[in-house]
Each structure stands twice: as structure tokens, then as C-alpha cells.
Scaffold this motif. Structure first.
Motif, PDB file in Angstrom:
ATOM      1  N   PRO A   1       0.791  -1.598  -0.354  1.00  0.00           N
ATOM      2  CA  PRO A   1      -0.065   0.047  -0.496  1.00  0.00           C
ATOM      3  C   PRO A   1       0.142   1.429  -0.072  1.00  0.00           C
ATOM      4  O   PRO A   1       0.144   2.318  -1.129  1.00  0.00           O
ATOM      5  CB  PRO A   1      -0.834  -0.373   1.311  1.00  0.00           C
ATOM      6  CG  PRO A   1      -0.409  -1.385   1.801  1.00  0.00           C
ATOM      7  CD  PRO A   1       0.258  -2.539   1.236  1.00  0.00           C
ATOM      8  N   LEU A   2       1.955   1.675   0.886  1.00  0.00           N
ATOM      9  CA  LEU A   2       2.981   3.086   1.119  1.00  0.00           C
ATOM     10  C   LEU A   2       3.292   2.915  -0.932  1.00  0.00           C
ATOM     11  O   LEU A   2       3.338   3.948  -1.081  1.00  0.00           O
ATOM     12  CB  LEU A   2       3.578   2.499   1.902  1.00  0.00           C
ATOM     13  CG  LEU A   2       3.317   2.377   2.976  1.00  0.00           C
ATOM     14  CD1 LEU A   2       4.813   2.057   4.606  1.00  0.00           C
ATOM     15  CD2 LEU A   2       2.210   2.952   3.678  1.00  0.00           C
ATOM     16  N   ILE A   3       3.672   1.535  -1.355  1.00  0.00           N
ATOM     17  CA  ILE A   3       5.206   2.177  -2.417  1.00  0.00           C
ATOM     18  C   ILE A   3       3.225   2.224  -3.892  1.00  0.00           C
ATOM     19  O   ILE A   3       3.766   2.966  -4.556  1.00  0.00           O
ATOM     20  CB  ILE A   3       4.950   0.709  -2.766  1.00  0.00           C
ATOM     21  CG1 ILE A   3       6.237   0.367  -1.739  1.00  0.00           C
ATOM     22  CG2 ILE A   3       5.616   0.879  -4.443  1.00  0.00           C
ATOM     23  CD1 ILE A   3       7.072  -1.221  -2.091  1.00  0.00           C
ATOM     24  N   ALA A   4       2.266   1.439  -3.495  1.00  0.00           N
ATOM     25  CA  ALA A   4       1.351   1.746  -4.235  1.00  0.00           C
ATOM     26  C   ALA A   4       1.126   3.541  -4.615  1.00  0.00           C
ATOM     27  O   ALA A   4       0.194   4.399  -5.717  1.00  0.00           O
ATOM     28  CB  ALA A   4       0.154   1.038  -4.250  1.00  0.00           C
TER      29      ALA A   4
ATOM     30  N   ASP B   1       2.180  -0.534 -12.327  1.00  0.00           N
ATOM     31  CA  ASP B   1       0.902   0.055 -12.355  1.00  0.00           C
ATOM     32  C   ASP B   1       0.522  -0.030 -10.981  1.00  0.00           C
ATOM     33  O   ASP B   1       0.896  -0.311  -9.873  1.00  0.00           O
ATOM     34  CB  ASP B   1      -0.372  -0.677 -12.779  1.00  0.00           C
ATOM     35  CG  ASP B   1      -1.688  -0.131 -13.509  1.00  0.00           C
ATOM     36  OD1 ASP B   1      -1.858   1.029 -12.682  1.00  0.00           O
ATOM     37  OD2 ASP B   1      -2.578  -0.231 -14.186  1.00  0.00           O
ATOM     38  N   SER B   2      -0.221   0.472 -10.128  1.00  0.00           N
ATOM     39  CA  SER B   2      -1.154   0.269  -9.005  1.00  0.00           C
ATOM     40  C   SER B   2      -2.648   0.597  -8.937  1.00  0.00           C
ATOM     41  O   SER B   2      -3.065   1.523  -9.641  1.00  0.00           O
ATOM     42  CB  SER B   2      -0.305   1.945  -8.169  1.00  0.00           C
ATOM     43  OG  SER B   2      -0.605   2.690  -8.763  1.00  0.00           O
ATOM     44  N   ASP B   3      -3.068   0.247  -8.093  1.00  0.00           N
ATOM     45  CA  ASP B   3      -4.165   0.274  -7.870  1.00  0.00           C
ATOM     46  C   ASP B   3      -4.225   0.783  -5.911  1.00  0.00           C
ATOM     47  O   ASP B   3      -4.078  -0.164  -5.196  1.00  0.00           O
ATOM     48  CB  ASP B   3      -4.787  -0.879  -7.312  1.00  0.00           C
ATOM     49  CG  ASP B   3      -6.950  -1.289  -7.007  1.00  0.00           C
ATOM     50  OD1 ASP B   3      -6.997  -0.660  -6.456  1.00  0.00           O
ATOM     51  OD2 ASP B   3      -7.245  -1.381  -7.841  1.00  0.00           O
ATOM     52  N   LEU B   4      -4.980   2.471  -5.859  1.00  0.00           N
ATOM     53  CA  LEU B   4      -4.594   2.839  -4.509  1.00  0.00           C
ATOM     54  C   LEU B   4      -6.718   2.425  -3.293  1.00  0.00           C
ATOM     55  O   LEU B   4      -5.832   1.873  -2.226  1.00  0.00           O
ATOM     56  CB  LEU B   4      -4.906   4.338  -4.497  1.00  0.00           C
ATOM     57  CG  LEU B   4      -3.829   4.808  -4.854  1.00  0.00           C
ATOM     58  CD1 LEU B   4      -3.864   6.068  -5.047  1.00  0.00           C
ATOM     59  CD2 LEU B   4      -2.451   5.142  -4.277  1.00  0.00           C
TER      60      LEU B   4
ATOM     61  N   THR C   1       1.406  -3.299  -9.303  1.00  0.00           N
ATOM     62  CA  THR C   1       1.984  -4.284 -10.029  1.00  0.00           C
ATOM     63  C   THR C   1       3.174  -4.587 -11.020  1.00  0.00           C
ATOM     64  O   THR C   1       3.476  -3.683 -11.103  1.00  0.00           O
ATOM     65  CB  THR C   1       0.629  -4.215 -11.291  1.00  0.00           C
ATOM     66  OG1 THR C   1      -0.678  -4.323 -10.773  1.00  0.00           O
ATOM     67  CG2 THR C   1       0.369  -4.863 -12.848  1.00  0.00           C
ATOM     68  N   LEU C   2       3.930  -5.847 -11.291  1.00  0.00           N
ATOM     69  CA  LEU C   2       4.970  -6.029 -11.592  1.00  0.00           C
ATOM     70  C   LEU C   2       5.135  -6.840 -12.646  1.00  0.00           C
ATOM     71  O   LEU C   2       4.499  -7.498 -12.637  1.00  0.00           O
ATOM     72  CB  LEU C   2       6.056  -6.557 -10.262  1.00  0.00           C
ATOM     73  CG  LEU C   2       5.827  -6.071  -8.881  1.00  0.00           C
ATOM     74  CD1 LEU C   2       7.090  -7.059  -7.671  1.00  0.00           C
ATOM     75  CD2 LEU C   2       6.688  -4.999  -9.144  1.00  0.00           C
TER      76      LEU C   2
END
Lengths: 494, 277
Positions: free
Chosen positions: B22-25, B51-54, B60-61
Motif C-alpha cells: 500500500p505505501l509503494i502503491a 501500475d498501482s491500485d490505490l 503490479t510487477l
């Protein structure tokens, strides 16, 4: 931080110490020879990355050595200690055969006695200020060896020193970096009653004590013992957290952190900017030591690769250079050498490390300066060095090395490790607005308070000094804790 | 944290992982990467955040099985954990409105390219994307890239999908027909080198994202150093993106292979141990 002379006098006049002093005549104390640290033989230890070189003193040795200490009325040794350990008091506890009380005394001032007893340059600090050194011209009391003895005693004993922690005041403070400076700060602040969180960028806690200093000089398990002891006192640790990237100081303020101590340490390794320096086989001491110490490269089960050179040259003459060259020997190098531009007498490394390195077969190629790395299809195969001679003393007081015109030499090597210093880590300086940064990239702080140009940010260790020792970094941590505590207390009372 | 909540095979040996972080997102931006480590004796390897999903607190890697470490990550299943995950690292992409962007993604480079073109498009640029690979099977993230591009071109070396030819052929065609204000190239080192040579001929400012070897990723080890102009830069803290026309690509390519011999030995041992199991 040294206390007043009256403070030491009062403790010195306690009955048990007066009795100890009367027990043995000063003349007898002085007549004793300094203890010698038992070592694992060079041929045995140089085959193992993890076998500690120094074996530690036995109880008998430690008590005998403690008897040499005169318990001076003016303990000048303390002047030499950056964290102000009450040295005579801890030594007299050892003489009195109460090592747990000795470690309790050490822990009043140092969060990392097992580490300091091993890696501090005592010969330049406390022992340089010992009565024996100053007045008798004799070998100093082995303060470092005794410190290690007390720390190891506690580690190997079921009895543990319980450190007093003030009742929690609920005030959150953050520490950036879990190296010696951050740990020293955290230890003092948790004792004052603060809610301390240490943020560490790597996956391991301990900073340079883990990634830098090799196992054969400071076992990781001992660092872990000291970290566990901080955890028991209530210090929280967050690994894999880069302040300034994972979250900013601003975000942490919003979460209630009232003040910060930045001890993010050494960053970018320095290179010489000479031709061929980026070919494969030339690497920084940081990279080499991190691969081996933190990532266990070289051991059969580890996934991290490392180049095991046959002919290894380490460029530089400090403690990091000694660590790197002795690691190379343990990794199986047939020839390992130090290339240093000044002479042997001017090596900045601790005498003990140089001595151990020589015993283990390191060749000291002094008065040479690399001017080019040679390679075949991108792989290092030799270094070209300029021969040097010593000229007039420079600003540091040491005789300046100057090139001998036309005299160069090509030395075949397959690994070159650069150990010529580091520049400060840029992440915090880049991520905090309003922070005054020197032209070298270090954080500017008030010498007295360790406070930076941003009111709630204090800093110390390599991010301020550029490069120093474990103990100086710890001293900064203690100073910062004292001054931050004073400021936060004043704010609370208003 | 670090739990794999979704795993999907994108192509032979290439996986997309959605990981709880969550912190990296919340803090990652286009261009950032992370460092991941699998197992107590695992290696730290850099991976791009695609990508990220807050809401879900995930990132996403995209990982390709290459050496021991990437194989170990790819072997993890949904519900399992990556031992350590740290980031975001590196400087984010300098996103601004410049006009028309030519985005050149080669192979796995499609993954880092996706957040970059998204950001450029959001900033109001016209984005022309070329996705290239050796063969049809190695083309990944086609739909996602297409959805974030004004024009989307596929090139394969063997002509099994899209136009046949190297990426530079496609670039020349686009450059010949319209004005390109900036080019971005992400992919294998050799590909980026030739993209840079192509745009240099036409004086088009070009940025590349380098996948250098790293250990700590925070500026400490210097393994990721690269010559940019006359200076040595560290990819982890000064990059990963640099002016492509200033990079010494030949040196960069040699350095990418710096641990090849050791890595091959590690991989052999790893595969032997897998067979034994």
C-alpha cells in the motif's frame, strides 16, 4: 558526553572502589604487563569468512588487565571517548569480578558495547588518553578488550542487564537509518520515554555494522543482540522503508512524528575518474562488502553473485580497504594487495587491522597511485600505477605524495576494489525542502545541538561528517538525543 | 504486506504479479522501480512498477524468468509473499507537455513503458507507441499500450505479427511522416542503443530507462554506474532515465554482463537442485 569531575569523584569515592584501590599498591599495578588478545592463527582464520579473528579475553585475563587501571582521580581516558563512557567505573567492576555491573555501566552511555569493544579505534581515543600512555609511556590499559569482555559476558550469560526506561511520554520521534548513529540515538530517546521508530532502507537492521564490517571482525549475531535489547526497551523498527521515497518527512509529520534524527549514512562510493574505471572487475568496496556481508555472496546457498578474483587489488588505506582486502583473501584470492599512494606509516587504518592483514598475507604496495585500468573486451586485466614519493606536508599535516616523473608500472589484476571514501547519501537532502546542504552534500547542523536548518530535523553520523567511525557516529546520536529531548521537554512545559 | 494477490502468465516465461504494497502503491510515479528479494538468502533485484491500485493497495510487477532470482519470484503463487519489497526507487519520469511522443518499447520494455505513456498522455501529449519483439509470442501488454496510445504499431523481427522488421524500421517510418518532439525507448540494451542512434540522426530528444545491475538501489554500491556525457552517474539515484544521446551504450552493455559467468553457475546449481527435488 563527559560529566563534571565532581560527578566522577563522587562515584570514585564509593566504598567498594576505595577498597579496591587499597587492595593493590599502585607500583604493583604499574608493574603488570598489558594483556594480549588471543587470536585465531592467520592460516586458519583466513580460510573462513565468519571465524572471528580476536577470541576475546578469559575472565582471569580480564581481571588481571583491570587491575592495571589506576582508577585515576582525573580520568583523562573519558576525554577520548565520543560517547563519554565512565571507563574507570566499568573497569573496576571487572576487577571486582562483577562483569554484569560493568556492562550496566557501559550501557549507560553506549547502545552498542559489543560492537564498540571490537571496532572502535581505542588507540586513538580512550587508550590514547590513558594515564599509562600520557604519563608512563607504557602500553595503555586495554580498555577496548575489557569493554568487549563485559559485553560478551552478558551475551553468554542468562542474566541480562535491565535498563531503566522512563514512563512513556507518548511523543513520537523518527530515526532515518539503523546504523550505529541511529541506534545510539534510539537507545537514549527510548530511555527518556519517547515512542521511537527507526526506518531502515535495507532489509536488515544495523547499517554499516551489517553490510560493511565483515563477520570476522564483528559477527552479525552480536549486532542482533544489541538490536533485540533496543526492541525490548520499546524501539520500533521498520525495514524496507526509505524516508523520502516510501513516505516523505512531511507525511510522517502528518502521522504525528514530532521530530526526526537523520542518520542515513554514507552513500555514493567515490571513484577516481581515471580511464577504464567502469570496466567489469572494478567495483566499490561498498558493493563488494555488501554482496559478501549483507547478501552472503560466495556461500553456496546464496543467490547473489560475486566475482572471486585471483589477483585482487584494493585501492585505499583506510579500515574499509582493510576489510575489503581481508575479505578477498577469505574468498580465495591468491594474491591480495593494498595499493596506497602514501607510505605505510601514513595508512589511516587502525594499526590492529593492518597488523592482521599482514599476518594474513596481504601485500602492501605503497607509494603507488592508479592512473588507468586496462582490460580485454571489457574485463579488467591490469592496473597501471604511477610511482610516488613523499614531498612537503600538506594541509592534513601528512607528507604529500607526488608523482615520480616517468615511473609507472603495470600490475596484472582481475579485481580492483575502490575504497577511497564515499559521498553522503543524496536521498534525504533531495527530498526535504529548506534543508541546508554543504557543497560536499552533507547536511549542515549546529555543532552544539545537531539541529539542522529545519527545526524538527536533527542529523549526525556520516550524512553530516561525510565519513567517520562507528563511535563518532554514535556520539552524534547521543548528542542529538540530549538536545532534542531538551527542546521537546521545553515545548511540553509551555 | 508483499502478498501476491494475483498472478497471470503474459507470455512464455513472463508473468504479471499484483502485490500488496500500500505505501509503494500510494507513492510510486511513472518511471519508478522497486527492489524485491525472495528467500532468506535471496538476491535484491530491481523491477519496474507497471501500475498501482490505490483502493486495493497493490502494485503490479512484470517479471521475466531469467536467472535464479527472477525464477524464484515467478515460482511464487497467489497467496504467497515476496520476502522483501522496497521502493519506490529512482527519479520519476519528467512528465511534461511537449507535443508528439514516440514511445518505443522492446520486449519486456513494454512493462516500464506503460506507466510512462499513460502519464504523457494524461499531460496532453499525442502518443505514438511502437511495440516490438522477436516474435508474436513475446509481445506483451498489447491492449494496455494500445488503450493509452493515439497510434499503436506492432513490429516483429520475424513478421509473425504486425509489420516485419526491427523497431528502428518502424521508427524511421513514423519520423518520415510526422514531426516527433520527443522519443522514449525502453527495452533490451542493444535495442535502446539503436533507437538512440536513429533519433540522433533526426535530432529528436530521446530518453531511455536503463535496467542496470544493482544491489541496494539507494546509491550505496555503485554497481549501476553508467557514463552519461563525461560523467559517471548512478542509475538508481540519478536515473533510471537518462538522455539517450549522451549514454556510452557499449560500456553499458558490457556492464550488464558483468556477473554473467557467476550468474550462469548459480543458475546451473539452482536447476540441478530443482531436478533433485
Amino acid at each position: 558526553m563527559k560529566q563534571s569531575l565532581d560527578y566522577y569523584k563522587e562515584l570514585r569515592n564509593e566504598e567498594w572502589r576505595v577498597a579496591l584501590r587499597k587492595n593493590i599498591k599502585a607500583k604493583e599495578r604499574i608493574a603488570k604487563e598489558r594483556v594480549e588478545m588471543p587470536e585465531v592463527p592467520p592460516m586458519v582464520r583466513s580460510k573462513s569468512q565468519t571465524t572471528e579473528v580476536n577470541k576475546g579475553l578469559t575472565k582471569e585475563m580480564a581481571v588481571e588487565e583491570a587491575k592495571r587501571c589506576m582508577d585515576c582521580a582525573n580520568p583523562t581516558c573519558i576525554d577520548g571517548c565520543p560517547v563519554g563512557i565512565n571507563i574507570p567505573k566499568f573497569i573496576k567492576h571487572i576487577e571486582n569480578e562483577e562483569p554484569l555491573k560493568a556492562i550496566a555501566t557501559l550501557k549507560e552511555s553506549s547502545a552498542l558495547p559489543a560492537a564498540c569493544g571490537r571496532v572502535c579505534p581505542q588507540e586513538k581515543q580512550c587508550e590514547a588518553n590513558c594515564f599509562y600512555t600520557l604519563k608512563l609511556n607504557k602500553p595503555a590499559v586495554a580498555i577496548g578488550h575489557l569493554e568487549r569482555y563485559a559485553a560478551d559476558y552478558e551475551n553468554n550469560s542468562d542474566e541480562k542487564v535491565v535498563q531503566e526506561v522512563a514512563p512513556s511520554n507518548g511523543i513520537k520521534v523518527g530515526v532515518v537509518g539503523s546504523g550505529p548513529s541511529g541506534l545510539a540515538f534510539a537507545g537514549d530517546m527510548v530511555k527518556f520515554g519517547y515512542d521511537v521508530t527507526v526506518f531502515e532502507a535495507l532489509h536488515e537492521i544495523g547499517g554499516v555494522l551489517k553490510y560493511g564490517i565483515p563477520e570476522f571482525r564483528l559477527p552479525n549475531s552480536l549486532v542482533d543482540v544489541e538490536i533485540e535489547s533496543l526492541k525490548r526497551m520499546g524501539v520500533k523498527f521498520e525495514t524496507n522503508f526509505i524516508v523520502g521515497q516510501t513516505q516523505t518527512i512531511e507525511q510522517l509529520r502528518e502521522q504525528g512524528f514530532k521530530s526526526f534524527y537523520v542518520a542515513s549514512g554514507a552513500g555514493l562510493p567515490r571513484f577516481m575518474n581515471i580511464p577504464g574505471e567502469n570496466v567489469n572487475g572494478v567495483l566499490s568496496a561498498n558493493e563488494y562488502l555488501t554482496r559478501v556481508n549483507l547478501m552472503f555472496a560466495g556461500s553456496a546457498e546464496a543467490d547473489t553473485p560475486v566475482i572471486k578474483g585471483k589477483n585482487v587489488a584494493v585501492i585505499g588505506g583506510g579500515n574499509t580497504a582493510m576489510d575489503a582486502v581481508r575479505t578477498a583473501i577469505r574468498m580465495g584470492a591468491e594474491n591480495a594487495m593494498i595499493i596506497y599512494r602514501r607510505s605505510l606509516e601514513q595508512l589511516p587504518a587502525r594499526a590492529e587491522e593492518v597488523h592482521h592483514a599482514k599476518q594474513e598475507g596481504v601485500f602492501f604496495n605503497t607509494l603507488k597511485n592508479p592512473i588507468e585500468f586496462l582490460h580485454e573486451s571489457g574485463k579488467l586485466n591490469a592496473v597501471k600505477v604511477q610511482h610516488m614519493e613523499l614531498g612537503e606536508p600538506d594541509a592534513s599535516g601528512r607528507r604529500r605524495p607526488i608523482p615520480i616523473e616517468g615511473k609507472t608500472e603495470i600490475i596484472p589484476i582481475d579485481v580492483a576494489i575502490m575504497a577511497i571514501g564515499v559521498s553522503p547519501n543524496p536521498i534525504i537532502p533531495n527530498s526535504v525542502k529548506g534543508l541546508d546542504i554543504s557543497k560536499w552534500g552533507t547536511i549542515e547542523v549546529s555543532e552544539e545541538t545537531r539541529q539542522s536548518s529545519v527545526e524538527d530535523i536533527y542529523a549526525g553520523g556520516d550524512i553530516v561528517r561525510g565519513g567517520a567511525t562507528v563511535i563518532l557516529a554514535m556520539g552524534d546520536g547521543r548528542d542529538a538525543a540530549a538536545s532534542m529531548h531538551k527542546k521537546l521537554q521545553a515545548e511540553m512545559n509551555n | 504486506m508483499n502478498k501476491i494477490v494475483k498472478k497471470e502468465k503474459l507470455a512464455e516465461r513472463i508473468y504479471r504479479l499484483e502485490v500488496e504494497a500500500p505505501l509503494i502503491a500510494a507513492s510510486r510515479k511513472a518511471g519508478n522501480f522497486i527492489i524485491a528479494r525472495t528467500g532468506k538468502l535471496g538476491e535484491r533485484i530491481p523491477l519496474t512498477v507497471v501500475d498501482s491500485d490505490l483502493d486495493k493497495g497493490t502494485i503490479t510487477l512484470v517479471v521475466q524468468e531469467m536467472g535464479v532470482s527472477s525464477k524464484k519470484i515467478c515460482a511464487l503463487n497467489e497467496g504467497e509473499y515476496i520476502t522483501d519489497l522496497v521502493g519506490p526507487l529512482g527519479r520519476p519520469t519528467d512528465i511534461k507537455k511537449v507535443g508528439t511522443i514516440l514511445a518505443c518499447a522492446g520486449g519486456l520494455g513494454a512493462a516500464p513503458m506503460l506507466p510512462i505513456i499513460k502519464a504523457f498522455k494524461e499531460a496532453g501529449n499525442r502518443v505514438i507507441t511502437i511495440l516490438a519483439a522477436r516474435s508474436k509470442d513475446l509481445l506483451i501488454l498489447k491492449e494496455e499500450l494500445a488503450a493509452n496510445s493515439d497510434e499503436f504499431i506492432i513490429m516483429t523481427d520475424d513478421g509473425t505479427e504486425g509489420k516485419k522488421g526491427l523497431i528502428t524500421v518502424g521508427m524511421e517510418e513514423v519520423i518520415a511522416r510526422e514531426k516527433i518532439d520527443e522519443c522514449i525507448a525502453v527495452g533490451p540494451g542493444v535495442m535502446m542503443k539503436f533507437c538512440a542512434l536513429t533519433t540522433k540522426k533526426h535530432n529528436i530528444p530521446t530518453m531511455v530507462s536503463l535496467n542496470a545491475i544493482m544491489v541496494d538501489g539507494t546509491g550505496m554500491c555503485g554497481a549501476c554506474r553508467v557514463t552519461v556525457g563525461d560523467e559517471t552517474k548512478f542509475t538508481c539515484v540519478d536515473g533510471p532515465e537518462f538522455d539517450a544521446h549522451k549514454i556510452d551504450f557499449d560500456e553499458f552493455l558490457l556492464r550488464l554482463g558483468g556477473y554473467k559467468d557467476q550468474e550462469n553457475v548459480l543458475l546451473e546449481n539452482f536447476e540441478k537442485s530443482c531436478k533433485l527435488k
